[in-house]
Design a protein around this motif. Structure first.
Motif, short mmCIF file in Angstrom:
data_model
loop_
_atom_site.label_atom_id
_atom_site.label_comp_id
_atom_site.label_asym_id
_atom_site.label_seq_id
_atom_site.Cartn_x
_atom_site.Cartn_y
_atom_site.Cartn_z
N VAL A 57 15.47 28.43 -34.43
CA VAL A 57 14.55 28.07 -33.27
C VAL A 57 15.31 26.98 -32.35
O VAL A 57 15.85 26.27 -32.79
N PHE A 58 15.30 27.29 -30.96
CA PHE A 58 16.03 26.80 -30.12
C PHE A 58 15.34 26.75 -28.79
O PHE A 58 14.39 27.28 -28.49
N ARG A 59 15.72 26.05 -27.67
CA ARG A 59 15.31 26.06 -26.20
C ARG A 59 15.86 26.83 -25.27
O ARG A 59 17.29 26.46 -25.38
N ILE A 60 15.50 27.43 -24.35
CA ILE A 60 16.25 28.08 -23.38
C ILE A 60 15.74 27.76 -22.11
O ILE A 60 14.46 27.29 -21.91
N VAL A 107 11.44 26.07 -19.36
CA VAL A 107 11.98 25.84 -20.58
C VAL A 107 11.16 26.42 -21.66
O VAL A 107 10.07 26.22 -21.39
N GLY A 108 11.65 27.11 -22.35
CA GLY A 108 11.01 27.97 -23.47
C GLY A 108 11.49 27.63 -24.77
O GLY A 108 12.42 27.39 -24.89
N THR A 109 10.64 27.64 -25.67
CA THR A 109 11.05 27.08 -27.45
C THR A 109 10.64 28.47 -27.94
O THR A 109 9.42 29.16 -28.11
N GLY A 110 11.65 29.07 -28.94
CA GLY A 110 11.41 30.12 -29.68
C GLY A 110 12.82 30.60 -30.27
O GLY A 110 13.88 29.80 -30.50
#
Length: 155
Positions: A57-60, A107-110
């Motif tokens: 899981v990380f942020r883009i 910014v998205g997390t997934g």
């Protein structure tokens, strides 16, 4: 007297050992509790160069690519996020923030699964001049970041 001195020394050593064990256990518990709360940030060009595992899981972050926003069935949304050097397709199954738009910072997390970033959370800019620091840094690194025009800022 020497027997009493030996007992005091033994008691001090026991207290020190107990304190070290307690500190080690508490540090381990804090690390264990935080392991799911730490999400590393990646720019699209970093993801394309070194794709992360599907379990990570990380942020883009970057700009929502113009012309890429497609609304599917129900709440399913597809778009691409870019940093100027690379684009990554994103899917999101929820309600987008009100300020979410093409050519704007996000910014998205997934997770990155089979070449698509599957977002569990999407954050958009706060106002017309806001962009997350990580996104600004990634865009500057690619040479595509432009400073906001000071005359258009509202005080």
């Amino acid at each position: 007297m020497s027997a009493l001195g030996g007992l005091k020394k033994k008691r001090r050593i026991q207290i020190i050992v107990l304190a070290v064990v307690a500190l080690t256990v508490s540090t381990g518990l804090i690390g264990f509790a935080m392991r799911d709360g730490i999400n590393f940030f990646r720019a699209p060009s970093q993801i394309v160069a070194e794709p992360p595992s599907a379990a990570e899981v990380f942020r883009i972050g970057g700009l929502v690519e113009e012309g890429s926003l497609v609304r599917g069935q129900g709440e399913q949304i597809r778009f691409s996020v870019t940093d100027g050097a690379a684009s990554v397709p994103v899917t999101f199954g929820g309600v987008l923030p009100d300020l979410f738009a093409e050519k704007q910072g996000m910014v998205g997390t997934g997770r990155y699964v089979n070449g698509v970033f599957q977002a569990s959370e999407i954050l958009a800019k706060h106002d017309e001049t806001y962009m997350p620091k990580e996104v600004v840094d990634a865009l500057k690194e690619q040479g595509v970041y432009q400073e906001p025009d000071a005359s258009s800022a509202v005080n």
